[in-house]
Design a protein around this motif. Structure first.
Motif, PDB file in Angstrom:
ATOM      1  N   ARG A   4      -6.772  60.438  10.041  1.00 26.83           N
ATOM      2  CA  ARG A   4      -5.897  59.338  10.154  1.00 26.83           C
ATOM      3  C   ARG A   4      -6.209  58.237   9.462  1.00 26.83           C
ATOM      4  N   LEU A   5      -7.176  58.089   9.586  1.00 24.34           N
ATOM      5  CA  LEU A   5      -7.572  57.050   8.880  1.00 24.34           C
ATOM      6  C   LEU A   5      -8.467  56.685   7.475  1.00 24.34           C
ATOM      7  N   MET A   6      -8.643  58.047   6.897  1.00 21.05           N
ATOM      8  CA  MET A   6      -8.684  57.984   5.999  1.00 21.05           C
ATOM      9  C   MET A   6      -7.252  58.162   4.735  1.00 21.05           C
ATOM     10  N   ASP A   7      -6.138  59.333   5.683  1.00 19.83           N
ATOM     11  CA  ASP A   7      -5.024  59.317   5.000  1.00 19.83           C
ATOM     12  C   ASP A   7      -3.982  57.450   4.542  1.00 19.83           C
ATOM     13  N   GLY A  37      17.877  68.906   0.152  1.00 16.37           N
ATOM     14  CA  GLY A  37      17.731  68.065   0.807  1.00 16.37           C
ATOM     15  C   GLY A  37      16.958  67.616   2.042  1.00 16.37           C
ATOM     16  N   ARG A  38      15.724  68.839   1.997  1.00 17.99           N
ATOM     17  CA  ARG A  38      15.015  68.653   2.766  1.00 17.99           C
ATOM     18  C   ARG A  38      13.631  67.612   2.184  1.00 17.99           C
ATOM     19  N   LEU A  39      12.533  67.720   3.219  1.00 20.79           N
ATOM     20  CA  LEU A  39      11.502  66.505   2.959  1.00 20.79           C
ATOM     21  C   LEU A  39       9.895  67.298   2.860  1.00 20.79           C
ATOM     22  N   ARG A  40       9.595  67.459   1.528  1.00 19.77           N
ATOM     23  CA  ARG A  40       8.196  67.544   2.093  1.00 19.77           C
ATOM     24  C   ARG A  40       6.537  67.287   1.701  1.00 19.77           C
ATOM     25  N   GLY A  41       6.355  67.899   2.433  1.00 21.92           N
ATOM     26  CA  GLY A  41       4.915  66.966   2.586  1.00 21.92           C
ATOM     27  C   GLY A  41       3.801  68.442   2.267  1.00 21.92           C
ATOM     28  N   ILE A  42       2.564  67.549   2.288  1.00 23.80           N
ATOM     29  CA  ILE A  42       1.172  68.156   2.576  1.00 23.80           C
ATOM     30  C   ILE A  42       0.389  67.554   2.666  1.00 23.80           C
ATOM     31  N   GLY A  43      -1.086  68.310   3.405  1.00 27.45           N
ATOM     32  CA  GLY A  43      -1.906  67.275   4.900  1.00 27.45           C
ATOM     33  C   GLY A  43      -3.495  67.926   4.635  1.00 27.45           C
ATOM     34  N   GLY A  53     -15.736  72.169   7.722  1.00 27.04           N
ATOM     35  CA  GLY A  53     -13.544  73.077   7.237  1.00 27.04           C
ATOM     36  C   GLY A  53     -12.226  72.131   6.620  1.00 27.04           C
ATOM     37  N   ALA A  54     -12.158  72.521   6.236  1.00 30.04           N
ATOM     38  CA  ALA A  54     -10.880  71.760   5.515  1.00 30.04           C
ATOM     39  C   ALA A  54      -9.479  72.536   5.102  1.00 30.04           C
ATOM     40  N   HIS A  55      -8.525  72.164   6.113  1.00 34.93           N
ATOM     41  CA  HIS A  55      -7.925  72.391   6.538  1.00 34.93           C
ATOM     42  C   HIS A  55      -6.470  71.914   5.733  1.00 34.93           C
ATOM     43  N   VAL A  56      -5.634  73.044   5.163  1.00 31.79           N
ATOM     44  CA  VAL A  56      -4.610  72.258   4.361  1.00 31.79           C
ATOM     45  C   VAL A  56      -3.071  72.721   4.886  1.00 31.79           C
ATOM     46  N   ALA A  57      -2.147  71.386   5.059  1.00 26.46           N
ATOM     47  CA  ALA A  57      -0.926  72.081   6.476  1.00 26.46           C
ATOM     48  C   ALA A  57       0.338  71.887   4.426  1.00 26.46           C
ATOM     49  N   ALA A  94      -6.506  71.552  12.462  1.00 26.46           N
ATOM     50  CA  ALA A  94      -4.961  71.990  12.113  1.00 26.46           C
ATOM     51  C   ALA A  94      -3.768  70.736  12.753  1.00 26.46           C
ATOM     52  N   PRO A  95      -4.513  69.529  14.022  1.00 26.41           N
ATOM     53  CA  PRO A  95      -3.228  68.573  14.155  1.00 26.41           C
ATOM     54  C   PRO A  95      -3.935  67.206  12.667  1.00 26.41           C
ATOM     55  N   PRO A  96      -5.067  66.754  12.625  1.00 25.34           N
ATOM     56  CA  PRO A  96      -4.287  65.893  11.707  1.00 25.34           C
ATOM     57  C   PRO A  96      -3.998  66.480  10.472  1.00 25.34           C
ATOM     58  N   ALA A  97      -4.196  68.098   9.750  1.00 29.58           N
ATOM     59  CA  ALA A  97      -4.205  68.542   8.658  1.00 29.58           C
ATOM     60  C   ALA A  97      -1.931  68.351   8.612  1.00 29.58           C
ATOM     61  N   LEU A  98      -1.484  69.172  10.057  1.00 28.16           N
ATOM     62  CA  LEU A  98       0.273  68.906  10.116  1.00 28.16           C
ATOM     63  C   LEU A  98      -0.115  67.251   9.887  1.00 28.16           C
ATOM     64  N   VAL A  99      -0.449  66.881  10.972  1.00 30.07           N
ATOM     65  CA  VAL A  99       0.237  65.407  11.145  1.00 30.07           C
ATOM     66  C   VAL A  99       0.054  64.347   9.527  1.00 30.07           C
ATOM     67  N   ASN A 100      -0.731  64.675   9.130  1.00 24.84           N
ATOM     68  CA  ASN A 100      -0.407  63.806   7.473  1.00 24.84           C
ATOM     69  C   ASN A 100       0.319  65.057   6.658  1.00 24.84           C
ATOM     70  N   ALA A 101       0.639  65.551   7.046  1.00 24.50           N
ATOM     71  CA  ALA A 101       1.389  66.504   6.164  1.00 24.50           C
ATOM     72  C   ALA A 101       3.006  65.776   6.205  1.00 24.50           C
ATOM     73  N   ALA A 102       3.574  65.718   8.040  1.00 26.52           N
ATOM     74  CA  ALA A 102       4.313  65.590   8.153  1.00 26.52           C
ATOM     75  C   ALA A 102       4.751  63.813   7.726  1.00 26.52           C
ATOM     76  N   LEU A 103       3.476  62.919   8.022  1.00 29.50           N
ATOM     77  CA  LEU A 103       3.410  62.072   7.440  1.00 29.50           C
ATOM     78  C   LEU A 103       4.186  61.688   6.367  1.00 29.50           C
ATOM     79  N   HIS A 104       3.099  62.045   5.475  1.00 34.40           N
ATOM     80  CA  HIS A 104       3.471  62.548   4.023  1.00 34.40           C
ATOM     81  C   HIS A 104       4.811  62.906   3.909  1.00 34.40           C
ATOM     82  N   ALA A 105       5.464  63.506   4.626  1.00 39.36           N
ATOM     83  CA  ALA A 105       6.682  64.017   4.381  1.00 39.36           C
ATOM     84  C   ALA A 105       8.135  62.809   4.250  1.00 39.36           C
ATOM     85  N   LEU A 106       7.661  61.906   5.213  1.00 38.36           N
ATOM     86  CA  LEU A 106       8.467  60.883   5.565  1.00 38.36           C
ATOM     87  C   LEU A 106       7.735  59.591   4.606  1.00 38.36           C
ATOM     88  N   ALA A 107       7.459  60.004   4.251  1.00 44.44           N
ATOM     89  CA  ALA A 107       7.129  58.668   3.061  1.00 44.44           C
ATOM     90  C   ALA A 107       7.945  57.926   2.545  1.00 44.44           C
TER      91      ALA A 107
END
Lengths: 168, 772
Positions: B379-382, B448-454, B620-624, B729-742
């Motif tokens: 979360r800090l890095m993002d 009409g949808r917000l897309r994000g990747i994390g 490992g690296a996970h991307v959501a 998974a948790p940081p990948a998913l939350v970072n993706a959601a925040l990216h979508a909501l940016a």
């Protein structure tokens, strides 16, 4: 005890038992008939570990009373294989390693059987929705979905063969 | 080798499990068994005024009712965490009784055990146990527990603080922060989850002829035997046999000895009959150990170019009402070993206050401290990338510990031995088509949808206890038997260890018999947890097998009337080096059982010692990639990519399964799962209807691949794969959601990302205020 006399068919065999009026089908299967494949994961119909098929209908056996299966046909995971020959669903679960601890597996197999009996060619989305009454905490569902998809293809292939065999 | 290491071999465990013939604890029934039920406290906090058991004792079928007064001879449940603060004060660990003594401290705490002829009679009678308490205020909230005026759960201690753990150098952090061009702060909730193996806990206790036998699910029978014998019953180890048949999932919490198991043994000894207990699901939510539950504030100092200068991480960690077996170890040292995770951080200060609250004790849950540590850094890095206007992959690139710096000693003194963090991330970005995201985003926008990747990068420190044991025996028919101290509760060790032995001996897969989870055979073992089994049990198995081959070589030499140095071994046959004569492994095993060769047979026990303070580092690296519908708040996971470095992959089928399961548990925590106690301390999430676990319909296909960087410190090169998914998974998913909501101006959101929360965030509404 005020027992209820029940006569039913389980996995093709006629079964007679006496149970309490309040006893669930799950308890009857596990404790009276020695069929412990169905599991109690929640006892409230939320997890599907106790899934069985009653007269073609997928049910949570923890929500069905033992007395209710009088005169009906019950199918459990123990009846899935034909003797030593595994059902294609079981084969594909093996092949794909679609289980880990195995506690939810009988429920998934039975739910998948009910799906394929009804819909021999489901999409991935349909498989996921059909199995969304069953919780699995280990596998993340990925391999289960793939195994069911592969079993459906296998079953379609063998039913085609049978059909063309009949034509001859 | 068809069944050797690296092959996708189907599991040996599965034939019994897919036919309904697996034997779990609730499938065990002993003749004349009685049934136990537990009366639990409905009060979160109170002094016990009285426990009236008269009505329960008089109820139909009841044989006995026990309260704390009846089991004074038994000890409490021990905590094995050994921790001191910087001033040298030990962690305060109160007694955790099997049945409440003096006070009740959480809803669901066992108060009385009722034994009756049937399960129904026992449960009905348990409801007649009348507990009267003088209410005390319930302490639920972590901040409230830390407050000076808080009600104290364990009065004699004077506060709810078990320990204030500190690591790193606060002054160095202050200096780094003062010199920084940028400061980035996050405030995070790591939500409390219910691990919820699908098998509810059960136990069958049987005391006969001076020996206790306990059937119960676990993550290793030997550890349970030790706790029961030493801490609870004060009896010799040999007097207690623990048998764990199949165990329906563990995830950390089945490493604990829970009170009901001990109570069945106590009752069986008192009543002269086997006693069975089988908890129901609501009891599991109340009384299975919980996981996570941290509040964290973190502060990252960076230079002009986005290179980290230091970090401060301050956490309040919820222990629950008592210490579980690992309690304060999880949020402090277990996570703290990889504090700062995969990044170079010149300065670091880490502070964790472990607090008691009127809730179920918290224990290890898949990852145990590592997912929490990774969530903080990711979360800090993002957030740093966002504030500095640097790419999220780029800021990680600038801060990763490079392979060339390994072994790299981190701020906890732990030496990270291997990993290719940048290369692993690049593989994940490529497979996830990170570069092509913008195209997909525009398409979503059109709908009409917000897309994000994390992105979520994790590292673990795996291995757990540094010793593990295996015993391998070759029978006169040439088959092998292996006894291990690890314990597979779904992982597939029966298969993986057979693969290792098949490689070692060159014998057929189906000639290998696997024994675990029964202390009549298992004489030592740390069990399974902390992704330790392949690297610990695997190596013990391999070395025991090699020891057997060496033993056999000496026997073969005599049989062949030659020297051991002239005898070669391959594919179950010993041969003279000039191929003039040979003898089979089976014949050698048969000979070894004769008096001529000592009669002990061909068997070797190997205890592997990894070395204290050393670990492996799965990473490992996970991307959501997600899409959020701003009108409903529903989040759809469009794509999920995992690239894990677990060292050598023994069986890709099993390894992928571990990734899938870990990822979905992590996604469950990030999206849905949340244990909720109300402000009075009542549990609101007591069933699968209230506690949302992921079903198949909402979970994605997971693209799994591996970047195998062999561990340099063990001969199999394995690192472990059990927990990475739950970390990534948790940081990948939350970072993706925040990216979508940016685009909606949202910069922070806490797990779980329920539709309501996402809808509020997407529409500029307060996240605090609840609807209706």
């Amino acid at each position: 005890m005020n027992g209820v006399q029940v006569s039913t068919t389980v996995n093709g065999d006629v079964e007679e038992f006496v149970c309490h009026p309040g006893e669930t089908l799950l308890e009857v299967l596990r404790n009276r008939l020695g069929l412990t494949g169905a599991k109690e994961g929640c006892g409230t119909g939320d997890c599907g570990a106790c899934s069985v098929i009653v007269d073609g209908q997928l049910v949570c056996s923890c929500l069905v009373l033992g007395a209710e299966v009088e005169g009906r046909k019950v199918a459990t995971v123990e009846g899935l294989a034909d003797g030593n020959r595994l059902h294609p669903l079981q084969d594909k679960f093996l092949e794909h390693a679609a289980l880990q601890c195995g506690i939810c597996t009988p429920g998934f197999l039975v739910a998948a059987k009910a799906l394929l009996d009804d819909n021999p060619d489901p999409t991935e989305e349909e498989i996921r929705y059909a199995l969304a009454g069953n919780l699995c905490r280990c596998t993340g569902y990925d391999k289960i979905v793939r195994a069911v998809d592969a079993a459906a293809a296998e079953l379609r292939k063998s039913s085609k063969k049978k059909a063309s065999g009949r034509k001859k | 080798m068809k069944f050797g290491v690296g092959q996708p071999v189907p599991r040996l465990e599965d034939p019994r499990l897919i036919t309904g013939s697996g034997r779990f604890t609730d499938d065990v029934n002993l003749p004349d068994q009685l049934y136990m039920a537990i009366a639990r406290s409905p009060y979160p906090h109170g002094s016990i005024a009285s426990i009236d058991t008269d009505a329960a004792e008089a109820a139909a079928g009841v044989v006995a009712v026990y309260t704390a007064a009846d089991i004074e001879s038994l000890g409490g449940m021990p905590c094995r965490a050994v921790l001191k603060d910087r001033q040298g004060n030990p962690c305060f660990i109160p007694k955790r009784p099997l049945l409440a003594e003096g006070r009740v401290r959480f809803v669901g705490e066992p108060v009385a055990a009722v034994v009756a002829r049937t399960r129904t009679e026992a449960r009905d009678a348990a409801e007649l146990v009348l507990l009267e308490v003088e209410d005390l205020p319930a302490v639920v909230d972590l901040n409230a527990a830390a407050a000076a005026e808080a009600t104290v759960l364990h009065e004699a201690h004077g506060s709810n603080l078990a320990i204030h753990y500190e690591n790193g150098d606060e002054a160095a952090w202050e200096a780094a922060a003062a010199a920084a061009a940028h400061r980035v702060q996050v405030s995070l909730v790591n939500n409390r989850v219910a691990p919820s193996p699908l098998e509810p806990r059960a136990a069958v206790g049987h005391y006969a002829n001076g020996t206790f036998t306990l059937y119960n699910p676990s993550q290793g029978a030997f550890a349970q035997q030790g706790v029961l014998a030493r801490a609870i019953f004060d009896e010799p180890l040999e007097s207690i046999r623990v048998i764990s048949g199949e165990t329906g999932g563990g995830f950390g919490i089945r490493g604990e000895v829970h009170p009901e198991a001990a109570l069945t043994l106590f009752a069986s000894r008192a009543l002269g009959a086997p006693v069975k207990w089988h908890g129901d699901r609501s009891e599991m939510f109340l009384s299975d150990s919980h996981g996570r539950d941290n509040l964290t504030r973190a502060d990252l100092a960076l230079d002009e170019s986005g290179r980290a200068l230091g970090v401060r991480i301050e956490t309040l960690a919820n222990l629950g009402a008592y210490c579980s077996a690992v309690g304060p170890f999880v949020p402090t040292m277990a996570g703290g070993r990889v504090v700062g995770t995969v990044y170079r951080l010149p300065a670091l200060y880490h502070s964790v206050r472990c607090l008691y609250t009127n809730t179920m004790p918290v224990a290890a849950y898949r990852g145990a401290g590592r997912p929490e540590a990774c969530y903080v850094m990711e979360r800090l890095m993002d957030e740093a990338a966002r504030q500095l206007g640097i790419g999220r992959d780029e800021i990680r690139r600038r801060n990763f510990i490079p392979s060339s710096a390994m072994p790299f000693v981190n701020h906890s003194g732990v030496s990270i031995s291997s990993g290719e963090f940048e290369a692993t991330m690049d593989l994940a970005l490529e497979r996830a088509d990170w570069a092509g995201f913008e195209r997909r985003r525009r398409r979503s926008e059109g709908l009409g949808r917000l897309r994000g990747i994390g992105l979520g990068y994790y590292v673990e420190s795996s291995g757990g206890g540094p010793e593990e044991e295996a015993r391998v025996r070759i029978h006169p028919d040439g088959s092998a038997e292996v006894i291990v101290g690890t314990y597979s509760h779904g992982q597939g060790h029966e298969t993986a260890f057979a693969q290792i032995l098949s490689d070692t001996f060159g014998i057929e897969f189906d000639k290998i018999r696997f024994i675990q989870g029964d202390t009549a055979f298992v004489k030592f073992g740390g069990g399974t947890g902390g992704s330790r089994s392949s690297q610990m049990g695997g190596i013990a198995v391999k070395r025991a097998g090699e020891g057997v081959i060496e033993q056999g070589r000496a026997v073969a030499a005599e049989l062949l009337q030659s020297e051991p140095g002239r005898v070669t071994y391959e594919a179950a046959v010993y041969r003279l080096d000039d191929a003039s004569a040979q003898v089979s492994l089976a014949d050698v095993a048969r000979a070894a059982e004769t008096a001529q060769f000592g009669g002990e047979g061909l068997a070797e026990t190997h205890r592997y010692d990894r070395g204290a303070g050393t670990y492996t580092f799965p990473n490992g690296a996970h991307v959501a990639e997600v899409e959020i519908d701003p009108d409903t708040g529903v989040l759809h996971i469009c794509r999920y990519t995992a690239v894990d470095d677990c060292g050598r992959v023994i069986n890709p089928l099993l390894a992928a399964g571990q990734v899938h399961g870990g990822v979905v548990q992590g996604l469950g925590q990030a999206l849905l799962e949340n244990v909720v106690y109300d402000t009075d301390g009542q549990l609101l999430t007591g069933s699968f209807l209230d506690y949302a676990m992921p079903f198949a319909d909402a979970m994605p296909d997971v693209d799994v691949s591996f970047n195998e960087v062999l561990d340099p410190n063990n001969e199999l090169g394995v690192k472990g794969i059990g927990e990475g998914g739950a970390c990534g998974a948790p940081p990948a998913l939350v970072n993706a959601a925040l990216h979508a909501l940016a685009s909606r101006g949202v910069t922070a959101i806490d797990m779980p990302l329920t539709p309501e929360k996402l809808w509020r965030a997407a529409n500029g509404l307060s996240l605090q205020e609840r609807a209706g």
